[in-house]
Design a protein around this motif. Sequence first.
Motif, PDB file in Angstrom:
ATOM      1  N   LEU A  34       0.811  -1.218   0.000  1.00 21.66           N
ATOM      2  CA  LEU A  34       0.000   0.000   0.000  1.00 21.66           C
ATOM      3  C   LEU A  34       0.852   1.280   0.000  1.00 21.66           C
ATOM      4  N   GLN A  35       2.040   1.166   0.555  1.00 24.08           N
ATOM      5  CA  GLN A  35       2.897   2.365   0.670  1.00 24.08           C
ATOM      6  C   GLN A  35       4.346   1.916   0.876  1.00 24.08           C
ATOM      7  N   ALA A  36       5.276   2.706   0.367  1.00 23.22           N
ATOM      8  CA  ALA A  36       6.694   2.427   0.587  1.00 23.22           C
ATOM      9  C   ALA A  36       7.358   3.655   1.190  1.00 23.22           C
ATOM     10  N   THR A  37       7.948   3.499   2.364  1.00 20.68           N
ATOM     11  CA  THR A  37       8.576   4.613   3.065  1.00 20.68           C
ATOM     12  C   THR A  37      10.096   4.450   3.005  1.00 20.68           C
ATOM     13  N   TYR A  38      10.742   5.372   2.312  1.00 24.46           N
ATOM     14  CA  TYR A  38      12.192   5.313   2.149  1.00 24.46           C
ATOM     15  C   TYR A  38      12.888   6.243   3.134  1.00 24.46           C
ATOM     16  N   PRO A  39      13.757   5.720   3.975  1.00 24.13           N
ATOM     17  CA  PRO A  39      14.545   6.625   4.824  1.00 24.13           C
ATOM     18  C   PRO A  39      15.625   7.344   4.015  1.00 24.13           C
ATOM     19  N   VAL A  40      16.095   6.694   2.954  1.00 23.21           N
ATOM     20  CA  VAL A  40      17.149   7.265   2.108  1.00 23.21           C
ATOM     21  C   VAL A  40      16.895   6.831   0.674  1.00 23.21           C
ATOM     22  N   ILE A  41      16.985   7.762  -0.277  1.00 26.53           N
ATOM     23  CA  ILE A  41      16.962   7.333  -1.675  1.00 26.53           C
ATOM     24  C   ILE A  41      18.243   7.788  -2.368  1.00 26.53           C
ATOM     25  N   ASN A  42      18.587   7.057  -3.417  1.00 23.38           N
ATOM     26  CA  ASN A  42      19.778   7.376  -4.212  1.00 23.38           C
ATOM     27  C   ASN A  42      19.319   7.587  -5.651  1.00 23.38           C
ATOM     28  N   TRP A  43      19.657   8.734  -6.229  1.00 22.64           N
ATOM     29  CA  TRP A  43      19.250   9.030  -7.603  1.00 22.64           C
ATOM     30  C   TRP A  43      20.499   9.365  -8.405  1.00 22.64           C
ATOM     31  N   ASN A  44      20.897   8.424  -9.257  1.00 19.03           N
ATOM     32  CA  ASN A  44      22.086   8.642 -10.081  1.00 19.03           C
ATOM     33  C   ASN A  44      23.300   8.967  -9.218  1.00 19.03           C
ATOM     34  N   GLU A  45      23.498   8.183  -8.204  1.00 15.96           N
ATOM     35  CA  GLU A  45      24.566   8.460  -7.239  1.00 15.96           C
ATOM     36  C   GLU A  45      24.819   7.206  -6.402  1.00 15.96           C
ATOM     37  N   ASN A  46      25.926   7.223  -5.652  1.00 19.79           N
ATOM     38  CA  ASN A  46      26.249   6.143  -4.717  1.00 19.79           C
ATOM     39  C   ASN A  46      26.267   4.774  -5.375  1.00 19.79           C
ATOM     40  N   PHE A  47      26.959   4.677  -6.506  1.00 18.41           N
ATOM     41  CA  PHE A  47      26.972   3.403  -7.231  1.00 18.41           C
ATOM     42  C   PHE A  47      27.735   2.326  -6.462  1.00 18.41           C
ATOM     43  N   GLY A  48      28.619   2.762  -5.572  1.00 18.72           N
ATOM     44  CA  GLY A  48      29.302   1.788  -4.722  1.00 18.72           C
ATOM     45  C   GLY A  48      28.298   1.031  -3.859  1.00 18.72           C
ATOM     46  N   SER A  49      27.416   1.785  -3.225  1.00 20.61           N
ATOM     47  CA  SER A  49      26.403   1.118  -2.409  1.00 20.61           C
ATOM     48  C   SER A  49      25.524   0.219  -3.274  1.00 20.61           C
ATOM     49  N   ALA A  50      25.208   0.699  -4.477  1.00 18.22           N
ATOM     50  CA  ALA A  50      24.402  -0.127  -5.388  1.00 18.22           C
ATOM     51  C   ALA A  50      25.101  -1.449  -5.655  1.00 18.22           C
ATOM     52  N   ALA A  51      26.421  -1.377  -5.882  1.00 18.85           N
ATOM     53  CA  ALA A  51      27.176  -2.598  -6.163  1.00 18.85           C
ATOM     54  C   ALA A  51      27.113  -3.560  -4.985  1.00 18.85           C
ATOM     55  N   VAL A  52      27.279  -3.027  -3.789  1.00 18.84           N
ATOM     56  CA  VAL A  52      27.205  -3.878  -2.591  1.00 18.84           C
ATOM     57  C   VAL A  52      25.822  -4.518  -2.482  1.00 18.84           C
ATOM     58  N   PHE A  53      24.795  -3.701  -2.700  1.00 14.78           N
ATOM     59  CA  PHE A  53      23.432  -4.219  -2.565  1.00 14.78           C
ATOM     60  C   PHE A  53      23.155  -5.323  -3.600  1.00 14.78           C
ATOM     61  N   ILE A  54      23.567  -5.057  -4.843  1.00 13.88           N
ATOM     62  CA  ILE A  54      23.301  -6.040  -5.899  1.00 13.88           C
ATOM     63  C   ILE A  54      24.084  -7.327  -5.610  1.00 13.88           C
ATOM     64  N   ARG A  55      25.372  -7.170  -5.292  1.00 13.73           N
ATOM     65  CA  ARG A  55      26.184  -8.343  -4.994  1.00 13.73           C
ATOM     66  C   ARG A  55      25.597  -9.146  -3.825  1.00 13.73           C
ATOM     67  N   SER A  56      25.109  -8.421  -2.801  1.00 11.40           N
ATOM     68  CA  SER A  56      24.569  -9.102  -1.621  1.00 11.40           C
ATOM     69  C   SER A  56      23.260  -9.826  -1.951  1.00 11.40           C
ATOM     70  N   LEU A  57      22.474  -9.227  -2.835  1.00  8.70           N
ATOM     71  CA  LEU A  57      21.242  -9.909  -3.263  1.00  8.70           C
ATOM     72  C   LEU A  57      21.591 -11.216  -3.965  1.00  8.70           C
ATOM     73  N   ILE A  58      22.511 -11.110  -4.926  1.00  9.29           N
ATOM     74  CA  ILE A  58      22.885 -12.293  -5.709  1.00  9.29           C
ATOM     75  C   ILE A  58      23.440 -13.367  -4.780  1.00  9.29           C
ATOM     76  N   GLU A  59      24.301 -12.936  -3.869  1.00  7.68           N
ATOM     77  CA  GLU A  59      24.932 -13.904  -2.979  1.00  7.68           C
ATOM     78  C   GLU A  59      23.934 -14.567  -2.039  1.00  7.68           C
ATOM     79  N   THR A  60      22.828 -13.875  -1.768  1.00  4.05           N
ATOM     80  CA  THR A  60      21.828 -14.496  -0.884  1.00  4.05           C
ATOM     81  C   THR A  60      20.719 -15.143  -1.700  1.00  4.05           C
ATOM     82  N   GLY A  61      21.043 -15.438  -2.943  1.00  3.51           N
ATOM     83  CA  GLY A  61      20.133 -16.292  -3.728  1.00  3.51           C
ATOM     84  C   GLY A  61      19.061 -15.570  -4.520  1.00  3.51           C
ATOM     85  N   VAL A  62      19.138 -14.236  -4.611  1.00  2.00           N
ATOM     86  CA  VAL A  62      18.128 -13.498  -5.373  1.00  2.00           C
ATOM     87  C   VAL A  62      18.605 -13.335  -6.820  1.00  2.00           C
ATOM     88  N   GLU A  63      17.710 -13.649  -7.763  1.00  2.00           N
ATOM     89  CA  GLU A  63      18.075 -13.464  -9.163  1.00  2.00           C
ATOM     90  C   GLU A  63      17.688 -12.050  -9.586  1.00  2.00           C
TER      91      GLU A  63
END
Lengths: 387, 387, 387
Positions: A34-63
Amino acid sequence: MFEKLVESIDKYKKPLAFGIARVDLGQLNHDKVLQATYPVINWNENFGSAAVFIRSLIETGVEVDFEDSEFVAPVTKEFVDTALNYFGEELVAEAVGDKHKNIQVLKVLKDIFDEEEYDNYRICFIFEDTNPKSVESVYLKLYALSQRKVPLRSINLNGAFGVLHNCAWVGNVPIELDYLRANEIELKLKDAYPEVEYVDKFPRFLSHVIPDDNIRILDSSKVRFGAQLAPGTTVMPGASYINFNAGTEGPVMVEGRISSSAVVKEGADVGGGASILGVLSGTNGNPITIGRNTLLGANSVTGIPLGDGCIVDAGIAVLEGTKIWISEDEFEKIKEVNPEWNAEYKEYFKGLELAGLNGIHYRFDTTKGKMVAFRSRREVKLNEELH
Amino acid sequence: MFEKLVESIDKYKKPLAFGIARVDLGQLNHDKVLQATYPVINWNENFGSAAVFIRSLIETGVEVDFEDSEFVAPVTKEFVDTALNYFGEELVAEAVGDKHKNIQVLKVLKDIFDEEEYDNYRICFIFEDTNPKSVESVYLKLYALSQRKVPLRSINLNGAFGVLHNCAWVGNVPIELDYLRANEIELKLKDAYPEVEYVDKFPRFLSHVIPDDNIRILDSSKVRFGAQLAPGTTVMPGASYINFNAGTEGPVMVEGRISSSAVVKEGADVGGGASILGVLSGTNGNPITIGRNTLLGANSVTGIPLGDGCIVDAGIAVLEGTKIWISEDEFEKIKEVNPEWNAEYKEYFKGLELAGLNGIHYRFDTTKGKMVAFRSRREVKLNEELH
Amino acid sequence: MFEKLVESIDKYKKPLAFGIARVDLGQLNHDKVLQATYPVINWNENFGSAAVFIRSLIETGVEVDFEDSEFVAPVTKEFVDTALNYFGEELVAEAVGDKHKNIQVLKVLKDIFDEEEYDNYRICFIFEDTNPKSVESVYLKLYALSQRKVPLRSINLNGAFGVLHNCAWVGNVPIELDYLRANEIELKLKDAYPEVEYVDKFPRFLSHVIPDDNIRILDSSKVRFGAQLAPGTTVMPGASYINFNAGTEGPVMVEGRISSSAVVKEGADVGGGASILGVLSGTNGNPITIGRNTLLGANSVTGIPLGDGCIVDAGIAVLEGTKIWISEDEFEKIKEVNPEWNAEYKEYFKGLELAGLNGIHYRFDTTKGKMVAFRSRREVKLNEELH
């Protein structure tokens, strides 16, 4: 390790935007977001964090599907631990105050999940700015607008109304109307019927955004989430309203309506009850911009874009088809502050023909019964590049 | 047994309406009913349940007065048990979801009373649609309007203002102003002074009514209880307001004011800040209807009824006495879509002379200084029966 | 003892106003006063209590500065005990209901402090009506206005905006925006982010003032603290708004905007969406008064003061520079009800030339395209003293 991962983002697709949200799920239909509450958003920035998040998803079995325009996945304890590990102790220790906000999000989630794991956290990536497909990506875009990460009218929100659910809002909490129906008898007899403050697909700006110190919003109902307010903006509680994807680009006094897609520039004044028409209400789809230092009088209606330093007198309506008389003399003066305007003189101009011009005062002549336009006394700063 | 009782309603007077309510009582004056919340109302229906309720009242020692236009009695544990017994185990077991809502009410009351008996439940019958005499019957009528059980302007609410008490509303709870006065010092010093959201005799629509899924009300203060909203209606938060006994009969975008007794038909659009005058504000007591597909421009004022497919331009006022110029040509075109209109041509018509006509575009001619009317380009579906 | 103390006030400086307040302090910056809530204020009255308070402050070691225009000190347990002692057992016992409200304040504080002493109570004295210097004195003056202790526009609030802090308001509680920023991540992820209802320097009228029984305010956001509402005033929720230091002096129906410094007299009617311009919005700093029994039509705009028994038609704007045609005949009739008006006849008058005149009906003639003025049919009660 973090540095390597940052480089590895190039292996994946760089996201346009991403963030972790707490979502409100349906009371009856627990699969409905019904709603999504973001404490922090990244818009065209912080690609390092994006890399960590993506890698961590993949490593925990998310395609992770990089082919689609967006991707949403649940946030698990395993994901949080993996990502914190990738960031490393040093960065995690540094992540307080204004530093490393994405890591702060993980730290709070670790706290929460150490107590109990919940199923209402999501990570959302937007890879392409196409029509949003999920509640999470619509909200991510609304945050980008309301937190001034992107200019108004610059991102794609087509179809957002179809993605969002109509809810009864009790404070910041959306409630399914069906839930109220299913429980009406019990809630009402047991004096537990909630105070529904509004029923809408969109929440309010103030439920998600902390405004700058010199912004005032005297009634939260007056600004929809997805609106953008520049520092120095005041929104009064009389007849005002700012819709999503509309707002101000500088200090503006708002006592009237800034309809969807309308933009008001610095120093302008939207008088009490003044209406700026939106793309859905009578402008033939041309979004309206109100220039710097322009004044819209009380209860005026503006249906055309206005340049800098204009005045629309109180109570009058300047629409695309309104016939407006200009004297030859004033025509010349208007040309002076609008050197790019190539019109030939004629007695009557339609509103649309004056669209976007600077330094015009619109008035109704109460002795002759004519709408007239003449050079306003307001200052117009000509754009240097045009000369 | 239930069947026999249902027949027995003929022995009594059939109620026009009835229901069981939880009431809010005065904090100082415990005999004062401040609000009645009905989980279920019955309007000219469910006479079987009415028979059970009346019989159960009589059997538990209540003298039901059928001579008066309405009757209100406290709901006791004994009454609840007696009524459930009359309905019988089978019906009681079936009473879940959408079935047998009156019995569901009794079941929840039984639960409540099994814990502790309370004195703030009432049963109310309306036998005749005369001036309401109790808070309970006023609320029953407001429910009938807001839940679309009866058409707008079809029931008697005369004197409702005299029956209801002016209260401070904290969420859904009415509080006596005298209670606040008596406890002001303590409440304020102990940081317990409540957040008063409004002071009025009427509550808000959303405190009592669950709207249809495709209705949006962006600010609960904008719709008074007793208003009626058809599916597809959106009420924006700018300058809009819908008073009690006023509202919409189909999908309508509401960004302006629908004053008391005004009715707006399907497909119409009440522009930002547009005012439809009410019976208390300048229409000489003639309630205004706005026809299908009619558009009221931003900040316009409408003081006469309008037919289908009309347009009132932004910022103009069409009142009963407004003098409006019509060309002979346009006069003929207007007659075509208003075959029942028997007027003779003249240059100027008063607003009142055009009341209720279809397909008229009202505009202010900003070159001649005249209010003019001509055939609008909006579609008008002529009522077949008139031809 | 009390009597002696009362006499002793002459030794000190008599305060213009004083009172004891509970203050809300900053969540981050605990030294910042965000709001002051007074259970009782004294304006040019109760000098006996003032004497007790001052004496008790001095006796408990506080150096009261009588040279400054105002003085604020913390309220301590010792102060409360000392003051109660000075008032004496008899008065303290009598202090219930409407009697001795200042002593009631002390009694409640004694209760509170007997449990635990708090640092968020203040006593404030105003000795001179100059620019307020503290949050406490600004609030004391706003109370004076809203509780009708002083007439509108009669006291000095210059600089109030500079003294007050911009806060996020959650119910009656002000919250520092910086606090929300510092805790955003945790609050949002833990589902504890508060419902911010508005962001402003001023609170709302209904957070501090209990209105008279026959006042209705249908939406608390519509009346700022510091506004003044006379008995019989109704504020509707459409496009209305009453700013601080503005309001009504008698029963008035308010469906429009009463801007800062505007005053509306008894029997007047501010129609739906009507705008009365404020000193900050287009009146060249001349505050506007609307006379008794005067009617402002829906969506009208009034930029000049109006006398008694005037009518401004719906949808028109009467501004200082508006040119208004008057016939010779009507000019004479207007003079009859404005014997003090020494104008010579001319065809066109500017709005400002008609400022404050009684019994004028302002209308836009939709056949001639002229703004016209003529003698209204509304009753005008001439001020006896002028004849």
